[in-house]
Design an enzyme around this catalytic site. Structure first.
Site, mmCIF file in Angstrom:
data_model
loop_
_atom_site.group_PDB
_atom_site.id
_atom_site.type_symbol
_atom_site.label_atom_id
_atom_site.label_comp_id
_atom_site.label_asym_id
_atom_site.label_seq_id
_atom_site.Cartn_x
_atom_site.Cartn_y
_atom_site.Cartn_z
ATOM 1 N N LYS B 79 1.787 5.995 5.291
ATOM 2 C CA LYS B 79 0.505 5.921 4.579
ATOM 3 C C LYS B 79 0.578 6.788 3.329
ATOM 4 O O LYS B 79 1.162 7.879 3.353
ATOM 5 C CB LYS B 79 -0.615 6.407 5.510
ATOM 6 C CG LYS B 79 -2.020 6.230 4.936
ATOM 7 C CD LYS B 79 -3.068 6.651 5.954
ATOM 8 C CE LYS B 79 -4.476 6.443 5.431
ATOM 9 N NZ LYS B 79 -5.503 6.845 6.418
ATOM 10 N N SER B 154 -9.149 3.493 7.310
ATOM 11 C CA SER B 154 -8.499 3.536 6.013
ATOM 12 C C SER B 154 -6.997 3.252 6.046
ATOM 13 O O SER B 154 -6.427 2.930 5.004
ATOM 14 C CB SER B 154 -8.741 4.892 5.363
ATOM 15 O OG SER B 154 -8.066 5.907 6.073
ATOM 16 N N SER B 178 -9.603 5.980 11.363
ATOM 17 C CA SER B 178 -8.732 5.332 10.362
ATOM 18 C C SER B 178 -7.366 4.887 10.855
ATOM 19 O O SER B 178 -6.667 4.181 10.135
ATOM 20 C CB SER B 178 -8.553 6.249 9.156
ATOM 21 O OG SER B 178 -9.707 6.209 8.352
#
Lengths: 96, 485
Positions: B79, B154, B178
């Site tokens: 990420k 997210s 997330s």
């Protein structure tokens, strides 16, 4: 009754170092008012004798020996700077 | 058939028998990315040259070494809020569009030591603020199961990349859901570890008292292997916990005889779709069949979690994001005559609206005259929410419910009203507020879209969470389904 006025939103934007246009100020006032109004449901709860939680684990201060180690190399540190001069970060004039 | 249909332990075995090489694994990733990432848009930055070079290096090592770790040569996606030395790290924000980190996050150091190979950086909501990855400053990631739908967020890029078979696994971060929410939407396995289990050093901070890094994988076993490598005390993160890290994989016994499950009535009530409710009830039947028992319980402060979370996380964010000011790194405006204007213009041009909204909400909640009424009040309610969990865990081993109220929603469906978007996280947020571990595993499909089962455990008891998730996975075949792209 609104929880936050457009003047307050502009003040908060200044504190947060954000430039916002008049239209943005109106939009954020509406949205923040809705969020803050929603958040006020917390007032239904009596928390008079409840301690606040800032950290979920029962941790004590973590101490270590203060041993000097080399810092980051200057050229690495300045590598990402938008502007630099003589080994320092350079910014626009602080005073007019 | 893709190489990544194999579990990581199987790939490891194939490497051992020399049936495949590390270069094959890395080539598989980039081949799949070339084929489908134009559609899915999971990756922001690729690390192709370095990854292929590293693969060659490891293949030479493979020729001589007999013993090597499980992650040796495994391709991984990261990420884009986890800093990677020499590999652009943007947090999907224009304000960091060109940021080239000068150090590695602790999790990256541990992955390097394990000889895993970074394939690239994955899209996300800007600074991890969002539930759909629509808040990325750069691109729209799509759900591999239905390209008209969001992948969740997210960590939407991480979940989509794993679901689409671009990488066998990925790292995400979870502040209010997330990791688990996109894992549920994309039909993969995502774990948020106990707060303090994994070092946050090098994770660009959103809300420091809630953030945790965790693995997103195809199977529970892969998840356990990855957590094993990234867990543990780190002198660089004073909130990382000095608690022994058990052998997670040895917990995957398949045996949940006598397990006591709590099912909060608030997690199957109003707002949760009937199909999702049914999937969870079916999952509970499967677990009963394996010898577990379940009872309905109450987490009475559940209705207050959203308000508590948004006040606390936004307050912490407003402080954490003060560092992005155009001085030391990242974007700087060209339109400023003095320092104050430079700060304001840089931040206004660099941040998207969701980030600005949360910075302002947090600044307001922390400002003089409002601090006690909003911020401190929310900290007190957090104590009550945490106590709800402690009470239930006195009698039960795990808490089970859905991960999300509905399956993946359509792109653009929830972008106009922030509160509607926030409500999507109502079942994942309490886990962060209490600091306990939680996993999402696939437990069904509704109209071709995956549904996630959330299993929540006690502090530092990831082993039990994994054991239950694994037993469920072995008894079902939802995790074997793959999207057609």
């Amino acid at each position: 009754m609104s929880r936050i006025s457009i003047e307050q939103v502009k003040h908060v934007a200044h504190l947060a170092r954000l430039a916002i246009t008049e239209e943005e100020a109106e939009m954020f006032t509406k949205q923040l008012d809705a969020i803050i109004t929603f958040a006020e449901q917390l007032n239904e709860l009596d928390t008079e004798n409840v301690p606040p939680t800032s950290h979920v684990l029962n941790m004590k201060n973590v101490m270590r020996e203060d041993v000097p180690t080399p810092g980051l190399p200057l050229d690495e540190v300045l590598k990402n700077a938008p502007d630099q001069q003589d080994g320092q970060f350079r910014v626009p004039a602080i005073l007019e | 058939m893709s190489l990544f249909d194999h579990r990581v332990s199987e790939l490891h075995h194939l490497l051992h028998k020399k049936e495949i090489s590390v270069s094959d694994l890395v080539a598989e990733s980039f081949k799949r990315i070339a084929e489908i990432d134009e559609k899915v848009q999971a990756f922001l930055t690729l690390n192709e040259e370095q990854a292929r070079a590293k693969a060659k290096e490891l293949d030479e090592k493979l020729a001589t070494e007999k013993e090597f770790g499980l992650l040796f040569g495994m391709p991984i996606g990261i990420k884009d809020n986890i800093v990677t030395k020499g590999l652009r790290t943007t947090c999907a924000s224009k304000i960091l569009y060109n940021f080239d980190p000068i150090y590695d996050a602790t999790v990256m150091q541990r992955l390097h030591e394990a000889d895993a190979i970074t394939i690239g950086k994955l899209n996300m909501d800007e600074f991890a603020m969002g539930s759909s990855t629509e808040n990325s400053g750069f691109q729209l990631t799509r759900n591999p199961w239905d390209l008209e739908r969001v992948p969740g967020g997210s960590s939407g890029g991480s979940a989509a990349a794993v679901a689409a078979g671009e990488v066998p696994f990925a790292l995400g971060s979870d502040t209010g859901g997330s990791i688990r929410q996109p894992a549920a939407f994309c039909g993969v396995v995502g774990l948020k570890p106990t707060y303090g289990r994994v070092s946050r050093f090098g994770l660009v901070a959103f809300a420091s008292s809630l953030d945790q890094i965790g693995p997103i994988t195809r199977t529970v076993e892969d998840n356990a292997y990855l957590l094993q490598v990234i867990s543990g005390l780190d002198p660089m993160d004073s909130t990382s916990a000095n608690v022994d890290v058990p052998d997670y994989v040895s917990a995957l016994t398949g045996d949940i005889q006598g397990l006591k499950i709590a099912v909060p009535k608030e997690y199957l009530g109003e707002g949760v779709s009937e199909e999702v409710r049914q999937s969870v009830l079916n999952a509970l039947k499967v677990l009963e069949g394996l010898g577990a028992t379940w009872e309905e319980v109450s987490l009475p402060h559940s209705k207050y979690v959203l308000a508590t979370y948004y006040l606390l996380s936004s307050s912490e964010a407003s402080a954490n994001l003060a560092r992005f000011d155009g001085v030391r790194y990242g974007y700087r405006t060209d339109n400023a005559k003095n320092l104050m204007e430079m700060y304001k213009q840089t931040r206004s041009e660099g941040f998207g609206n969701e980030v600005k909204r949360r910075i302002m909400l947090g600044t307001f909640a922390l400002s003089s005259g409002y601090y006690d009424a909003y911020y401190k009040k929310a900290q007190k309610v957090r104590t009550l929410i945490k106590q709800d969990f402690e009470n239930v865990f006195e009698k039960y081993d795990v808490i089970i419910g859905p991960t999300t109220p509905t399956p993946a929603f359509k792109i653009g469906e929830k972008t106009s009203d922030p509160l509607t978007m926030y409500a999507n996280d109502i079942l994942t947020i309490p886990v962060n507020l209490a600091g306990v571990p939680g996993i999402s595993v696939p437990c069904g499909f509704v109209n071709g879209l995956p549904v996630g089962l959330q299993i929540i455990g006690k502090h530092f008891d990831e082993s039990t969470v994994y054991r239950v998730a694994h037993a469920f996975e072995q008894a079902t075949d939802y995790h074997k389904q793959k999207p057609t792209l």
